[in-house]
Design an enzyme around this catalytic site. Structure first.
Site, PDB file in Angstrom:
ATOM      1  N   GLY A  87       0.825  -1.201   0.000  1.00 24.51           N
ATOM      2  CA  GLY A  87       0.000   0.000   0.000  1.00 24.51           C
ATOM      3  C   GLY A  87       0.855   1.245   0.000  1.00 24.51           C
ATOM      4  O   GLY A  87       2.086   1.201  -0.098  1.00 24.51           O
ATOM      5  N   GLN A  88       0.204   2.414   0.109  1.00 19.69           N
ATOM      6  CA  GLN A  88       0.878   3.705   0.044  1.00 19.69           C
ATOM      7  C   GLN A  88       0.231   4.630   1.058  1.00 19.69           C
ATOM      8  O   GLN A  88      -0.984   4.750   1.109  1.00 19.69           O
ATOM      9  CB  GLN A  88       0.754   4.305  -1.364  1.00 19.69           C
ATOM     10  CG  GLN A  88       1.387   5.669  -1.531  1.00 19.69           C
ATOM     11  CD  GLN A  88       2.876   5.595  -1.853  1.00 19.69           C
ATOM     12  OE1 GLN A  88       3.332   4.593  -2.379  1.00 19.69           O
ATOM     13  NE2 GLN A  88       3.605   6.646  -1.525  1.00 19.69           N
ATOM     14  N   GLY A  89       1.005   5.267   1.904  1.00 24.97           N
ATOM     15  CA  GLY A  89       0.483   6.215   2.870  1.00 24.97           C
ATOM     16  C   GLY A  89       1.184   7.546   2.737  1.00 24.97           C
ATOM     17  O   GLY A  89       1.975   7.775   1.802  1.00 24.97           O
ATOM     18  N   PHE A 112       3.459   8.678   4.583  1.00 30.26           N
ATOM     19  CA  PHE A 112       4.879   8.466   4.853  1.00 30.26           C
ATOM     20  C   PHE A 112       5.604   7.970   3.607  1.00 30.26           C
ATOM     21  O   PHE A 112       6.717   8.391   3.316  1.00 30.26           O
ATOM     22  CB  PHE A 112       4.993   7.445   5.992  1.00 30.26           C
ATOM     23  CG  PHE A 112       6.395   7.213   6.474  1.00 30.26           C
ATOM     24  CD1 PHE A 112       6.860   7.849   7.608  1.00 30.26           C
ATOM     25  CD2 PHE A 112       7.251   6.342   5.817  1.00 30.26           C
ATOM     26  CE1 PHE A 112       8.150   7.620   8.076  1.00 30.26           C
ATOM     27  CE2 PHE A 112       8.535   6.116   6.274  1.00 30.26           C
ATOM     28  CZ  PHE A 112       8.986   6.765   7.406  1.00 30.26           C
ATOM     29  N   GLY A 113       4.958   7.108   2.862  1.00 27.74           N
ATOM     30  CA  GLY A 113       5.575   6.515   1.686  1.00 27.74           C
ATOM     31  C   GLY A 113       5.032   5.121   1.450  1.00 27.74           C
ATOM     32  O   GLY A 113       4.077   4.690   2.107  1.00 27.74           O
ATOM     33  N   VAL A 130       4.656   0.923   1.406  1.00 26.56           N
ATOM     34  CA  VAL A 130       4.896  -0.162   2.348  1.00 26.56           C
ATOM     35  C   VAL A 130       5.028  -1.458   1.557  1.00 26.56           C
ATOM     36  O   VAL A 130       4.188  -1.745   0.703  1.00 26.56           O
ATOM     37  CB  VAL A 130       3.765  -0.284   3.382  1.00 26.56           C
ATOM     38  CG1 VAL A 130       4.071  -1.392   4.374  1.00 26.56           C
ATOM     39  CG2 VAL A 130       3.561   1.035   4.118  1.00 26.56           C
ATOM     40  N   LYS A 138       8.213  -0.036   5.803  1.00 30.09           N
ATOM     41  CA  LYS A 138       7.676   1.279   5.448  1.00 30.09           C
ATOM     42  C   LYS A 138       8.853   2.159   5.045  1.00 30.09           C
ATOM     43  O   LYS A 138       9.738   2.447   5.852  1.00 30.09           O
ATOM     44  CB  LYS A 138       6.904   1.868   6.627  1.00 30.09           C
ATOM     45  CG  LYS A 138       6.174   3.149   6.277  1.00 30.09           C
ATOM     46  CD  LYS A 138       4.986   3.443   7.199  1.00 30.09           C
ATOM     47  CE  LYS A 138       5.415   3.827   8.583  1.00 30.09           C
ATOM     48  NZ  LYS A 138       4.291   4.364   9.372  1.00 30.09           N
ATOM     49  N   ASP A 149      -3.752  10.651  15.052  1.00 30.16           N
ATOM     50  CA  ASP A 149      -4.158  10.279  13.682  1.00 30.16           C
ATOM     51  C   ASP A 149      -4.858   8.922  13.693  1.00 30.16           C
ATOM     52  O   ASP A 149      -4.585   8.050  12.868  1.00 30.16           O
ATOM     53  CB  ASP A 149      -2.943  10.242  12.751  1.00 30.16           C
ATOM     54  CG  ASP A 149      -3.347  10.298  11.272  1.00 30.16           C
ATOM     55  OD1 ASP A 149      -4.499  10.684  10.972  1.00 30.16           O
ATOM     56  OD2 ASP A 149      -2.512   9.944  10.413  1.00 30.16           O
TER      57      ASP A 149
END
Length: 815
Positions: free
Chosen positions: A504-506, A508-509, A511, A525, A622
């Protein structure tokens, strides 16, 4: 007298133990039945609809209408109710009629004299040697028309033997029909539906996670297929399920459709999910060789570029089976027949298609090598490169191709040079372009020289900063006592951060999933250079989470800091995050109320640890569905501590000019004034609790004129006395109604506008566990109503001006 009682007790125990078992002395006689130990499956005699014939079958014991998953004497029915299923003298399981004739047998050649058959809780009927306990035979080895969890279909490359599903002849006749389903591993493993021996559908090749010819097939589905291979060339297709409450099956109907069904506990009925073939383009070879099927076009069949119909009359009459042929011979053919070689062939790219049948796997390790291998072999007419399979080459006519709107693979078809788009350019245009390009290049050179000097100064500055940052980070990491993993080790674990391993992508960057040399699965991550989050958030997460240990907090295993690379290494969560289940129409079916309540309770206990029980008092800031990870048993773990803040011993709240978090989950005092405390996390938890109870995102009401969010909808429904409107239909069950309504009440208490009115997380736990019986009525919820002075025109303008974005807000100046 005592001896008689003991004898009776022993006899009763024997009867109780035998209710799921068949022996030579304890048989099943029509209309008797046996039931598996967990009361999930039943075995007995039945008659199909509109038939008086009797058969022995297995079905789900507690679902109606009755759904048979296996039939024994399919081709030899009983014509009366004299049938018996028992263990014969040679140890085989048999079905006998009234004249003691054998209508069906397990046919174990090396049978034993002392054996018994037991109906297992997964629907498998297992024949065992009582002495050794070895399995002699099982019904999963001889499936009927239905595939259920843990069932296996096998295929042996060396012998050609296959275990297949076979259809009924008709709805009232379970004898073996003309259709079958199985795996074909001869080239690249894929599944087929056959009519006799003629294929009518195929799934496309298996890439290690999905069949690439089935759009939307997701490898992370709780209930899905997997393929295993042993060292003897045996391939096995397995139907897995990680959730015991999910009941699903795949049924091959008498007319050749492979239907997927699951049991809906709320509706108490079987729900149809989909079928294969799904449309005309799914039919095997619909458009013949070198034809492409597109269900959105009319007619659905067309020839590839560079090809034309083999029989124009048949093609115009919409009989496409004869397919298409090349218009121009390829270079090898021209040379073979004495013609001029001409220019080298090229490749036509067909995007998002179901790749043709008869693909051979090549050892090429890159797409470029794959292309060269095909180009250098005159017999190669197409190639494709796909993650998990790598290089596929075709040597025969391309058959069974269809166009997908998305997904599929890119196919490169070999064409003569003259069939490709190779437009010649006139000399005048070339000269004009040369002058223009020359002027542009001169300007670019001057600009590049200036930028080079600036970049050199910037690189020097950045190198100094990196060295300073690394020195500061090493000090903090030494204090955190966190294991440091080398960059080469993580590169090897993630296969060089292969896109196939991306989870996936958050904010932060990205994963990635990885596997360490000792076999441990990890989630890596990786800080993106384009991320709005940087060194501060990275170190914050390292310092905070390395000091925390709780079953409902994700565990940080280590980190990597080398040059500009910054990575965090976590324990791997196979079921990803809560939002992947909660907001997915199909996967949310796996979250019944009991499971949702367990998730709510786990989140609460994780927050209680952060706020009160840990050595450090921590505000997460968060908390949202995508930051709740689920392990293999769907237990919740709070993650993403990049925005978390540590409070001092006597500190209850703090202010910041840098508001971080996600819109929809931020409390009003935090979003507007930058003031945060435990009650900020309680507000976020309240939003999350309402989402879990309703199965809807807080932002899903954005276009609604009455309310602007799930909070507003819940507050409005509460005041109108229509609490049932909030509840997710999937968990709408009278037996849980009081508990669900109580959770909605708690959720509204948590999202009250004033922080002082909200309960602490310890109070929330007492409310959830009914230690506090009488709940107060909630006061005005935050963000519950649209502003009354906004008229319809203003509302429409706002809709055009703003849009929803689900990414995390990492830097926002407070008002």
């Amino acid at each position: 007298m005592v001896a008689l009682l003991l004898l009776l007790c022993f006899f009763c125990l024997q009867l109780g133990a035998a209710r799921d078992t068949i022996t030579s002395s304890q048989y099943v006689k029509d209309p008797d039945a046996i039931v598996s130990a967990g009361n999930k499956f039943k075995l007995g005699f039945f008659s199909p609809v509109n038939s008086t014939n009797r058969y022995v079958g297995i079905w789900f014991s507690s679902f109606t209408p009755i759904t048979r998953v296996w039939v024994a004497n399919r081709n030899k029915p009983l014509n009366d109710s004299s049938g018996v299923m028992t263990i014969s003298g040679d140890g085989n399981l048999v079905v006998l009629n009234g004249q003691k004739e054998t209508l069906w047998s397990s046919n174990v050649s090396n049978g034993v004299s002392n054996s018994s058959a037991r109906l297992m809780d997964d629907g498998n009927l297992v024949l065992r040697d009582i002495g050794s306990g070895n399995r002699l035979w099982e019904s999963f080895q001889e499936p009927s028309d239905t595939m259920i969890t843990n069932m296996r279909l096998t295929a042996k490359v060396r012998t050609g033997e296959k275990t297949l599903l076979s259809s009924w002849r008709s709805p009232s006749d379970p004898s073996i029909g003309t259709f079958s389903v199985g795996i074909d591993p001869v080239r690249i493993p894929q599944c087929f539906i056959w009519n006799h021996s003629h294929p009518i559908y195929r799934t496309g090749p298996w890439n290690g996670q999905v069949f690439i010819g089935i759009p939307g097939m997701n490898s992370v589905n709780i209930n899905g297929f997997d393929i295993e291979q042993d060292g003897n060339g045996t391939f096995t297709l397995i139907l897995n399920s990680a959730n015991e409450s999910y009941i699903g099956s795949f049924v091959l109907s008498y007319d050749g459709n492979f239907n997927e069904l699951y049991w809906d506990y709320g509706k108490e009925e079987w729900v149809y999910v989909g079928r294969l073939p799904n449309d005309e383009c799914d039919v095997y070879g619909k458009c013949g060789s070198f034809g492409i099927c597109n269900a959105k076009y009319s007619p659905i069949c067309s020839c590839m570029k560079g090809f034309e119909p083999k029989d124009a009359d048949e093609w115009n009459s919409r009989n496409w089976t004869s397919g298409c042929v090349r218009r121009r011979p390829m270079q090898c053919e021209r040379i073979q027949y004495g013609g001029e070689p001409g220019k080298e062939d090229g490749f036509l790219k067909l995007r998002t298609v179901k790749v043709p049948d008869f693909a051979d796997r090549s050892l090429a390790v890159s797409e470029q090598t794959c292309r060269e291998n095909c180009m250098n072999n005159c017999s190669c007419i197409a190639y494709a490169y796909y993650t998990g399979i790598r290089c596929m080459l075709w040597w025969e006519n391309l058959t069974d191709i269809r166009k997908f709107p998305s997904g599929g693979a890119d196919l490169y078809v070999r064409l003569a040079y003259s069939e490709l788009d190779n437009r010649t350019t006139s000399m005048k245009v070339i000269i004009g372009l040369t002058v223009v390009v020359g002027a542009i290049i001169s300007a670019i050179c001057v600009f590049c020289m200036w930028r080079r000097i600036a970049h050199y100064r910037e690189r020097k500055k950045r190198s100094m900063k990196i060295l300073l940052d690394e020195s500061m980070m090493q000090d903090d990491l030494n204090q955190a006592k966190l294991p440091l993993l080398s960059l080469p080790k993580l590169v090897a674990a993630t296969n060089n951060f292969d896109i196939a391993n991306k989870l996936g992508q958050g904010g932060f960057g990205p994963v990635y999933k990885g596997r360490l040399p000792d076999g441990q699965e990890i989630a890596v991550k990786r800080l993106s250079r384009a991320s709005g989050q940087g060194l501060e958030e990275f170190m914050n997460e390292v310092v905070v989470i390395s000091k925390l240990q709780h079953r409902n907090l994700v565990r940080l295993l280590g980190c990597c800091v080398e040059g500009e690379e910054k990575m965090l290494v976590y324990e791997y969560m196979p079921n990803k995050s809560l939002d992947a289940f909660l907001f997915d129409p199909l996967r949310k079916q796996l979250l019944d109320w009991n499971k949702r309540f367990d998730i709510v309770d786990g989140i609460c206990r994780g927050l209680l640890y952060l706020h009160r029980d840990s050595r450090l008092k921590i505000i997460h800031r968060d908390l949202k569905a995508s930051n709740i990870l689920l392990d293999e048993n769907l237990n919740p773990k709070i993650s993403d501590f990049g925005m978390a803040r540590i409070f001092g011993g006597n500190e209850d709240q703090a202010n910041t000019i840098r508001v971080v978090g996600t819109y929809g989950y931020m409390s009003p005092e935090y979003a507007i004034q930058g003031r945060f405390s435990e009650k900020s996390d309680v507000f976020s938890f309240g939003v999350l609790l309402l989402e879990i109870a309703s199965g809807r995102k807080n932002t899903s009401f954005y276009d609604c004129e009455q309310v602007s969010s799930l909070i507003g909808f819940a507050w409005k429904s509460w005041n109108e006395g229509n609490i049932g409107a909030i509840v997710d239909p999937v968990i709408s069950n009278p037996s849980f109604e009081v508990e669900v309504f109580r959770c909605i009440n708690i959720g509204l208490l948590c999202v009250q506008e004033l922080a002082r009115d909200r309960p602490t997380i310890s109070t929330v736990i007492s409310m959830l566990n009914s230690e506090i019986v009488d709940l107060p009525a909630p006061k005005q919820s935050a963000f519950a109503e649209r502003f009354s002075y906004l008229d319809k025109e203003s509302s429409e303008q706002n809709k055009q001006r703003y849009s929803i974005n689900n990414v995390s807000i990492t830097a926002l100046e407070a008002r």
